[in-house]
Design a protein around this motif. Structure first.
Motif, PDB file in Angstrom:
ATOM      1  N   GLN A   1       5.902   6.530   3.201  1.00  0.00           N
ATOM      2  CA  GLN A   1       5.112   7.687   3.113  1.00  0.00           C
ATOM      3  C   GLN A   1       4.999   8.884   1.550  1.00  0.00           C
ATOM      4  O   GLN A   1       3.462   8.854   1.388  1.00  0.00           O
TER       5      GLN A   1
ATOM      6  N   GLU B   1       3.737   6.777  -4.834  1.00  0.00           N
ATOM      7  CA  GLU B   1       2.706   6.746  -5.952  1.00  0.00           C
ATOM      8  C   GLU B   1       2.563   6.106  -5.788  1.00  0.00           C
ATOM      9  O   GLU B   1       0.953   5.562  -6.160  1.00  0.00           O
TER      10      GLU B   1
ATOM     11  N   PRO C   1       0.660   1.806  -6.808  1.00  0.00           N
ATOM     12  CA  PRO C   1       0.737   1.596  -5.730  1.00  0.00           C
ATOM     13  C   PRO C   1       1.238   0.351  -4.941  1.00  0.00           C
ATOM     14  O   PRO C   1       1.732  -0.109  -5.390  1.00  0.00           O
ATOM     15  N   THR C   2       1.417   0.494  -3.425  1.00  0.00           N
ATOM     16  CA  THR C   2       2.052  -0.349  -2.637  1.00  0.00           C
ATOM     17  C   THR C   2       1.465  -1.467  -2.164  1.00  0.00           C
ATOM     18  O   THR C   2       0.447  -1.718  -0.897  1.00  0.00           O
ATOM     19  N   GLN C   3       1.989  -2.920  -1.055  1.00  0.00           N
ATOM     20  CA  GLN C   3       1.328  -4.187  -0.361  1.00  0.00           C
ATOM     21  C   GLN C   3       2.526  -4.352   0.391  1.00  0.00           C
ATOM     22  O   GLN C   3       4.193  -4.240  -0.160  1.00  0.00           O
TER      23      GLN C   3
ATOM     24  N   ASP D   1       2.990   4.489   7.985  1.00  0.00           N
ATOM     25  CA  ASP D   1       2.274   5.565   7.461  1.00  0.00           C
ATOM     26  C   ASP D   1       2.155   5.746   6.219  1.00  0.00           C
ATOM     27  O   ASP D   1       3.324   5.115   5.894  1.00  0.00           O
ATOM     28  N   GLY D   2       0.589   5.528   5.357  1.00  0.00           N
ATOM     29  CA  GLY D   2       0.579   5.495   4.090  1.00  0.00           C
ATOM     30  C   GLY D   2      -0.522   4.824   3.609  1.00  0.00           C
ATOM     31  O   GLY D   2      -0.940   4.273   4.187  1.00  0.00           O
ATOM     32  N   ASP D   3      -0.117   5.223   2.102  1.00  0.00           N
ATOM     33  CA  ASP D   3      -1.156   4.304   1.864  1.00  0.00           C
ATOM     34  C   ASP D   3      -1.133   3.040   0.885  1.00  0.00           C
ATOM     35  O   ASP D   3      -0.002   2.998  -0.100  1.00  0.00           O
ATOM     36  N   PHE D   4      -0.479   2.199   1.543  1.00  0.00           N
ATOM     37  CA  PHE D   4      -0.302   0.522   1.030  1.00  0.00           C
ATOM     38  C   PHE D   4      -0.849   0.108   2.547  1.00  0.00           C
ATOM     39  O   PHE D   4      -2.218   0.026   2.512  1.00  0.00           O
ATOM     40  N   ALA D   5      -1.109  -1.773   1.431  1.00  0.00           N
ATOM     41  CA  ALA D   5      -1.971  -2.843   2.029  1.00  0.00           C
ATOM     42  C   ALA D   5      -1.195  -3.570   2.382  1.00  0.00           C
ATOM     43  O   ALA D   5      -0.373  -2.956   2.476  1.00  0.00           O
TER      44      ALA D   5
END
Lengths: 336, 438, 332
Positions: free
Chosen positions: B374, B377, B379-381, B400-404
């Motif tokens: 989470q 920062e 870019p994560t996939q 949860d988190g900002d990843f593809a």
């Protein structure tokens, strides 16, 4: 029998415990009423409602005509409209006269009406053999009702549970059937005072063991515990689970035990075929506990015959301590 | 009759292999099972064992020769067997056409009289065993047929399996081992742009990246780190995930000393390492790619982990390797033999067994990197095979988190080996996007 | 001296607005069932349904004096009872269409249509199933000290079920505020009352249970209303149950699969000349409650309500498949 209470604890019989539960509920809630055949001054066929008519009067302890279908239906209608009736069938066998109201009406009304109505009725049903009453007054038909979504089906084995389950059933918004074994009515045991609820749908580990799991309810619990005691003397450690609730059934307690012991026996008084044992066996076979089985599952149930009159035949028609003991021994010794 | 030595298929999609070195000279005696020669494929180097005992003759492939799979490369003669001219089939040599198979047109079915499957074998049917015994045998990686049953009609019970395991020679995985010291092994490949740092999974090593490295192309600079107790890194005793992460951070700092930014890629336990690293060294990260990462949920196929660690021979390793791919037929017996080669060292297996207990006590992932995920920062996939039997891909869906998320159909736990081109394409897309000038 | 009021009971007893509303609901029942039949034929409704077209006066007049606190138990031919007791046709259609917005959230359908809030404890798929339940509801009212009554609708077929006899007996023994309303349409499915029932009038059976029993023309709104007025008064006064038998006729078959092999065309056409709605409408006009234009307006309102109801049902969402076991038990 087990559940021998220390002398400093309060002791009641199973029948007294049920009566106490009814009295507590009636004191606390004026909508609780009793209905049934000969439950008033006669005190019920098994004296369970003895003297309640004196305390609560004939308006709340109602003798019904011998009309099981109509009586059960009146209880259903009353439950649907604000009362909490406890309906006593004189013998569980007579519930067959009321199948329509129990199965088509009580169990389904909430669903048919999309959750807009509740049927908080409690049916009490004296069940089981051992009294010489033969084919039409000795059956154990609890499994029949296990097949009906909408019902809850309980089987108390001790005075403590008999009281706690009845109070839990009254607190439950859905129809509950409580099968009381006739041979247990006189059994004494510790019963806590006051009001308490025995959770519906929870089995109870009554004796821990490592070699075989024996699942049994009602009077069969006591026979299984006695058999387990004898088996312990020869080094066989049986784990005994009190089933307590047939619907909903407690998967987790049973599966956890099977994972531990690797062997399962189900003991019940109803006819063996298509019974509680079949459901529990299938449930284990379908679960991850299957991988832990180290022997075939055994069912010990009632004979494939109506309950006979002759006392020796009657005894032979349902599992007894010696048959449970022998079956567990064979299972653990790899003879099956 | 002499025994033929062929160049085996040791990889899923292998058609040719290059003979690297003979361990036995022409005319020398060799024992069955001893190392005979090495081959290199485009994915790995591996040792081939002698299929029989005898003296080696008629060698037809020399080091450096590229040979089709199935080609006979030599013959083994029994002790008293006269060595004459090479048997006829030995003419097959490098660049020989692959064995001829007659392909039936699709619309022609074999005649009905042809038996389509062998008759059931009475012995196979006769093996009786309880579910518990089968489960125990499966977990221990032993064939049930080897266990004598004590139950009715010879039924194998759980106790029989336990007794068998106790009577069997101690498996090397439980043998004592001596911890080593020294830094983790780092290997590099030069190229252009920011380097990609690779962390392999549990029981694997840096060699396992070969298919993906090839798919990424020669320009991509790489830094590979062998985890402790794996590959060429020293065997270390670790108490838990935190300690392992500390060692890895140390190696990472050393390996990336000359770079301001790097891309990071981790697989499985290496994915968990990459996540832990990203949490601590976030500023150094240009991008993060995780393949079937551990640490996003409790479930793991502990039987498979234990089975792989324990296996001391290809036969017991193969069933577990087959769980790694989407379908069991992704792993051939030859591949299993090749995979077993670097795992021959009992001390390494013992070290990994202890690591299993530290990281996966009671068959549970005892570390949770969801909070770390989470916080990332860069870019994560996450790439995950839909048929991953080791770690469930729903862990990614639940996190949860900002990843593809890339869910790969037809791939299991090792997509970088099962479909390296596809994995390379996905990784390169992220790298390209992050390398581009802002 | 005043002249005796010779007007029908309903005209004398009910306010004009109530009578107009009654006519509207009878039209609503008729148009609802026609709309349901049409939707069934278009494939919008599955299962089957039992239509009560031709019996509207029995349903409506029976419910005239009931409040939402009074209960009814209904039958498989229960659409009319439901509307007469106060249900909205939109939510009824939604139920028939199997939608979540239906009275039973799509779990009941035509045969279990109910509206518990207006006192309808539900239609019942079991012949005679509602009889003991009605007695139970009446027992509740009595025990809880309420003046509510319960009306138990049942058909002529149910009077040969054991539940009928057990229920009437208990209601009488305990003097319960319940009115048993038999809608005698002459046939239990295909078997006529003459062939199935030993007594000429089902109301004759009341004598066996020591309660009043009357047989009235079920297509005569006022006759039914008067019989009910008497029975309800007796029940509210604590004097016990009554049995009211409404002689009527269903124009349609037993269900949608009925091929009508047991009735003659002449018989059906004869009963159609005794249309209870036309009769009540004429009566209202004759006594100046409505004029032609007013009656037409009432009929038109019913059509509009039904059209709006079908629209509501069509546009409603279906229950979620994942909720197939919802409502089996109380949600905790």
């Amino acid at each position: 029998m087990n559940a021998q209470a220390p002398t400093d604890l309060r002791t009641l019989s199973y029948a007294e415990a049920i009566r106490e539960a009814m009295a507590i509920a009636m004191e606390a809630d004026p909508t609780v009423i009793l209905m049934g055949e000969d439950i008033g001054v006669y005190g019920g066929a098994f004296q369970v409602t003895l003297d309640l008519i004196d305390r609560f009067g004939p308006d709340r302890v109602m003798d019904t005509p011998i009309s099981e279908l109509g009586g059960a239906g009146v209880a259903v209608g009353a439950a649907l409209t604000g009362l909490k009736p406890i309906f006593e069938f004189q013998f569980s066998d007579f519930a067959m006269l009321a199948m329509e109201q129990i199965v088509n009406q009580a169990a389904k009304l909430r669903y048919m009406l999309g959750g807009e109505a509740s049927v908080p009725v409690v049916f009490r049903l004296p069940a089981g053999s051992g009294t010489g009453a033969a084919a039409q007054h000795s059956q154990s038909i609890e499994a029949w009702f296990g097949h009906v979504p909408g019902l809850k089906v309980l089987q108390p084995a001790t005075p403590e549970d008999a009281k706690g389950m009845l109070l839990a059933a009254l607190a439950d918004p859905d129809p509950v059937m409580i099968f009381e074994h006739k041979l247990l009515y006189k059994m004494k045991g510790h019963v806590p005072a006051g009001s308490y609820l025995t959770p519906i749908g929870k089995a109870l580990l009554r004796r821990a063991g490592t070699d075989v799991t024996i699942v049994a309810g009602s009077i069969m619990l006591h026979r299984a515990l006695e058999a387990a005691e004898k088996l312990a003397a020869e080094g066989i450690s049986a784990e005994v689970i009190d089933l307590r609730s047939i619907r909903p059934i407690d998967h987790e307690t049973i599966l956890a035990s099977v994972r531990k012991t690797g062997r399962l026996m189900v003991v019940y008084e109803g006819v063996k075929a298509f019974g509680v044992g079949a459901e529990i066996s299938a449930m284990v076979a379908e679960s991850d506990a299957f991988d832990y089985l180290d022997a075939p599952i055994l069912r010990l149930g009632g004979a494939d015959a109506p309950v006979p009159y002759n006392p020796d035949l009657e005894r032979a028609s349902v599992p007894q301590v010696d048959t449970i003991e022998a079956a567990a021994r064979r299972l653990v010794r790899r003879e099956v | 009759m002499p025994v033929e030595v062929i160049l085996p298929k040791v990889d899923m999609d292998m058609t040719h292999g290059t003979l690297a070195v003979w361990h036995v000279a022409e005319g020398e005696m060799v024992q069955k099972g001893a190392a005979l020669f090495d081959i290199e494929t485009d994915k790995a180097a591996m040792e081939v064992e002698a299929p029989a005992s005898g003296s080696l003759h008629h060698i037809t492939a020399q080091p450096g020769d590229k040979v089709a799979v199935g080609t006979i490369v030599a013959w083994l003669y029994a002790k008293d067997e006269a060595v004459g001219a090479a048997p006829l089939t030995a003419a097959a040599k490098q660049d020989a056409p692959p064995p001829v198979t007659v392909a039936l047109p699709a619309d022609i079915t074999p005649p009905l009289s042809a038996p389509s499957f062998p008759p059931p074998q009475a012995e196979a049917l006769a093996q009786r065993a309880t579910p518990s015994a089968r489960h125990a045998a499966r977990s221990a990686g032993i064939a049930l047929e080897r266990v004598r049953g004590s139950g009715p009609l010879g039924r194998v019970q759980r106790d029989d399996v336990t007794a068998f395991l106790q009577s069997a020679p101690q498996t090397p995985a439980t043998a004592p081992w001596v911890p080593q010291s020294g830094p983790l092994h780092i290997s590099r490949r030069k190229g252009q742009g920011l380097p990609l740092v690779l962390f392999h999974g549990f029981t694997a090593d840096s060699q396992s990246w070969a298919p993906l490295e090839k798919a990424l192309g020669p320009q991509q600079p790489l830094i590979r780190i062998d985890l402790p107790g794996h590959g060429k890194s020293p065997r270390r005793r670790i108490a838990g995930f935190a300690e392992l992460a500390r060692m890895v951070v140390e190696a990472f700092d050393e390996a990336t000393r000359e770079h301001d930014k790097v891309h990071l890629l981790g697989h499985s336990l290496g994915g968990a390492m990459a996540l832990a690293l990203a949490d601590i060294r976030g500023r150094k990260l240009a991008s993060l790619s995780l393949i079937s990462p551990a640490g996003l949920g409790p479930e793991v196929d502990a039987d498979a982990l234990a089975g792989i660690v324990r296996a001391s021979r290809a036969e017991s390793l193969a069933p577990w390797l087959r769980r790694l791919t989407a379908t069991p037929d992704g792993i051939s017996d030859d591949y299993a033999r090749a995979a077993m080669a670097p795992r021959k060292d009992p001390a390494m297996r013992a070290a990994q067994a202890d690591m299993t207990a530290a990281l996966f006590p009671d068959g549970v992932q005892a570390f949770d990197l969801r909070p770390a995920l989470q916080r990332i920062e860069a870019p994560t996939q996450i790439l995950w095979g839909r048929q991953d039997h080791i770690l469930p891909y729903r862990h990614a869906l639940a996190a949860d988190g900002d990843f593809a998320i890339h869910l790969l159909k037809g791939a299991g736990h090792i997509p970088q080996i099962e479909c390296p081109d596809r994995v390379a394409r996905i990784v390169q897309r992220l790298i390209a996007g992050c390398d581009a000038p802002v | 001296m005043t002249l005796p009021d010779n007007r029908p009971f309903a005209i004398r007893h009910f306010a004009p607005a109530a009578l107009r509303e009654a006519l509207k609901k009878m039209y609503l029942i008729r148009r609802f069932e026609e709309g349901a039949e049409d939707s069934y034929m278009r494939g919008l409704i599955h299962g089957t349904m039992h239509l009560s077209i031709g019996q509207e006066a029995s349903a409506m007049a029976t419910c005239m004096e009931l409040t939402d606190n009074d209960k009814i138990t209904s039958t498989h031919r229960g659409h009319g009872h439901c509307i007469a007791k106060g249900a909205e046709v939109g939510r009824m259609f939604a139920e028939f269409f199997g939608k979540e917005t239906g009275y039973c959230h799509g779990r009941g359908g035509s045969m279990h249509i109910a509206d518990v809030k207006t006192g309808n404890l539900g239609a019942n798929g079991i012949v005679g199933g509602g009889l003991p339940i009605a007695v139970g509801a009446a027992l509740s009212a009595k025990r809880l000290g309420k003046s509510d009554v319960t009306v138990c609708f049942f058909g002529d077929g149910a009077n040969n079920e054991g539940a009928f006899h057990e229920a009437l007996n208990m209601a009488a023994v305990w003097k319960l505020p319940v009115i048993f309303v038999c809608e005698n349409n002459g046939y239990g499915m295909s078997t006529s009352t003459a062939r199935s029932t030993a007594v000429t009038h089902i109301a004759d059976r009341a004598a066996a249970y020591a309660m009043p029993g009357v047989t009235v023309d079920g297509n005569d709104f006022s006759a039914v209303a008067f019989a009910m007025h008497t029975a309800i008064a007796r029940a509210r006064a604590g004097e016990g149950p009554s049995l009211v038998e409404n002689l009527t006729y269903r124009w349609r078959g037993h269900s949608k699969s009925d091929r009508n092999r047991y009735r003659s065309k002449d018989e059906i056409e004869d009963w159609m000349t005794r249309d209870p709605i036309a009769r009540f409408r004429a009566e209202l006009i004759a006594h100046g409650i409505l004029d032609e234009a007013g009656a037409e307006a009432v009929a038109a309102e019913a059509i509009a309500d039904v059209q709006a109801g079908i629209e509501f049902a069509r546009s409603s969402t279906a229950p979620s498949i994942s909720e197939v076991t919802r409502y089996v038990y109380a949600e905790v």
